[in-house]
Design a protein around this motif. Structure first.
Motif, PDB file in Angstrom:
ATOM      1  N   ALA A  11       0.851  -1.185   0.000  1.00 52.49           N
ATOM      2  CA  ALA A  11       0.000   0.000   0.000  1.00 52.49           C
ATOM      3  C   ALA A  11       0.886   1.234   0.000  1.00 52.49           C
ATOM      4  CB  ALA A  11      -0.925  -0.001   1.217  1.00 52.49           C
ATOM      5  N   ASP A  13       1.059   5.556   0.290  1.00 49.55           N
ATOM      6  CA  ASP A  13       0.343   6.742   0.758  1.00 49.55           C
ATOM      7  C   ASP A  13       1.172   8.022   0.621  1.00 49.55           C
ATOM      8  OD1 ASP A  13       2.233   6.499   2.747  1.00 49.55           O
ATOM      9  OD2 ASP A  13       0.804   6.175   4.371  1.00 49.55           O
ATOM     10  N   SER A  15       4.176   8.479   1.882  1.00 44.17           N
ATOM     11  CA  SER A  15       5.152   8.617   2.967  1.00 44.17           C
ATOM     12  C   SER A  15       6.481   7.978   2.586  1.00 44.17           C
ATOM     13  CB  SER A  15       4.620   7.956   4.240  1.00 44.17           C
ATOM     14  OG  SER A  15       4.558   6.545   4.079  1.00 44.17           O
ATOM     15  N   ALA A  18       6.265   4.206   2.965  1.00 47.01           N
ATOM     16  CA  ALA A  18       5.580   3.550   1.845  1.00 47.01           C
ATOM     17  C   ALA A  18       6.498   3.450   0.631  1.00 47.01           C
ATOM     18  CB  ALA A  18       4.306   4.306   1.488  1.00 47.01           C
ATOM     19  N   ARG A  41      -3.586   2.058  -3.229  1.00 49.12           N
ATOM     20  CA  ARG A  41      -3.671   3.378  -2.577  1.00 49.12           C
ATOM     21  C   ARG A  41      -5.073   3.475  -1.996  1.00 49.12           C
ATOM     22  NH1 ARG A  41      -0.497   7.957  -2.871  1.00 49.12           N
ATOM     23  NH2 ARG A  41      -1.531   9.935  -2.464  1.00 49.12           N
ATOM     24  N   VAL A  42      -5.148   3.770  -0.710  1.00 49.60           N
ATOM     25  CA  VAL A  42      -6.436   3.863  -0.020  1.00 49.60           C
ATOM     26  C   VAL A  42      -6.673   5.319   0.372  1.00 49.60           C
ATOM     27  CG1 VAL A  42      -7.848   3.068   1.902  1.00 49.60           C
ATOM     28  CG2 VAL A  42      -6.150   1.522   0.880  1.00 49.60           C
ATOM     29  N   LEU A  43      -7.803   5.851  -0.070  1.00 45.88           N
ATOM     30  CA  LEU A  43      -8.171   7.221   0.270  1.00 45.88           C
ATOM     31  C   LEU A  43      -9.176   7.183   1.411  1.00 45.88           C
ATOM     32  CD1 LEU A  43      -8.645   8.683  -3.314  1.00 45.88           C
ATOM     33  CD2 LEU A  43      -6.633   8.807  -1.843  1.00 45.88           C
ATOM     34  N   ASP A  44      -8.790   7.735   2.530  1.00 46.07           N
ATOM     35  CA  ASP A  44      -9.644   7.785   3.707  1.00 46.07           C
ATOM     36  C   ASP A  44     -10.371   9.124   3.701  1.00 46.07           C
ATOM     37  OD1 ASP A  44     -10.862   7.668   6.156  1.00 46.07           O
ATOM     38  OD2 ASP A  44      -9.014   7.378   7.307  1.00 46.07           O
ATOM     39  N   SER A  47     -10.267  11.660   6.559  1.00 47.28           N
ATOM     40  CA  SER A  47      -9.106  12.528   6.757  1.00 47.28           C
ATOM     41  C   SER A  47      -8.981  13.568   5.644  1.00 47.28           C
ATOM     42  CB  SER A  47      -7.824  11.688   6.821  1.00 47.28           C
ATOM     43  OG  SER A  47      -7.581  11.083   5.566  1.00 47.28           O
ATOM     44  N   ASN A  69      -5.786  10.970  -7.947  1.00 45.40           N
ATOM     45  CA  ASN A  69      -5.111   9.784  -7.423  1.00 45.40           C
ATOM     46  C   ASN A  69      -5.058   8.660  -8.449  1.00 45.40           C
ATOM     47  OD1 ASN A  69      -4.282   9.869  -4.378  1.00 45.40           O
ATOM     48  ND2 ASN A  69      -6.083  11.162  -4.608  1.00 45.40           N
ATOM     49  N   PRO A 100      -7.885   2.702   5.790  1.00 49.67           N
ATOM     50  CA  PRO A 100      -6.777   1.896   5.249  1.00 49.67           C
ATOM     51  C   PRO A 100      -6.577   0.568   5.971  1.00 49.67           C
ATOM     52  CG  PRO A 100      -6.115   4.180   5.417  1.00 49.67           C
ATOM     53  CD  PRO A 100      -7.458   4.075   6.081  1.00 49.67           C
ATOM     54  N   THR A 121       5.793   3.353  10.090  1.00 50.34           N
ATOM     55  CA  THR A 121       4.835   4.445  10.198  1.00 50.34           C
ATOM     56  C   THR A 121       5.447   5.825   9.975  1.00 50.34           C
ATOM     57  OG1 THR A 121       3.145   5.423  11.605  1.00 50.34           O
ATOM     58  CG2 THR A 121       5.113   4.624  12.704  1.00 50.34           C
TER      59      THR A 121
END
Length: 157
Positions: A11, A13, A15, A18, A41-44, A47, A69, A100, A121
């Protein structure tokens, strides 16, 4: 005896963690004949609010975020195929909406990935306490092997 993974999931993001995980996943696919890589790619949406003010996004704004995205993921795929010796069919990109932590695990089950590679993280200590680390959640709850890819900064600590 080393295990050969056939269906790898990573995944992304944006960062540093990632990016390290993505590079590790690319190397794994390059060295495992017949392996496939799913880049997720997960879009929350929780947030993605205006300036953190709690104002919900409208449909048009969500659509623009999705399109941006989607374009990013397709360009990422093109770049990775160009820069690495990977067959076109071995690399797939995906875009999903949701939490995510949940989406990654659901995706793994749906696509039957046998390895998830996660980056360390990008959150600070307080954010991890309040929200929790996606990586640590995946490590604790995945029903397949999980590899934690660490950044150079994390390795020296």
């Amino acid at each position: 005896m080393a295990h050969k993974y056939a269906h790898i999931l990573v995944a992304v993001d944006g960062s540093d963690g990632a990016e390290v995980a993505l590079n590790k996943a690319i190397e794994s696919v390059k060295h495992s004949q017949g392996a496939t890589l799913d880049i997720l790619r997960v879009l929350d949406l929780n947030s993605l609010e205006y300036g953190g003010a709690g104002i919900a996004l409208d449909g048009e704004r969500i659509y623009k975020i999705e399109q941006a995205n989607e374009d990013y993921m397709l360009k990422l795929k093109e770049r990775l195929l160009k820069d690495n010796e990977i067959e076109h069919d071995a690399l797939r990109v995906h875009l999903r909406f949701g939490n995510p932590k949940i989406v990654i695990l659901d995706f793994q089950k749906e696509y039957q990935n046998d390895l998830i590679i996660v980056g360390s993280t990008g959150k600070n200590f307080i954010e991890r306490l309040v929200v929790g680390s996606v990586a640590s959640y995946i490590i604790r709850n995945a029903n397949c092997d999980v590899l934690m890819a660490r950044t150079a900064v994390n390795k020296s600590k």
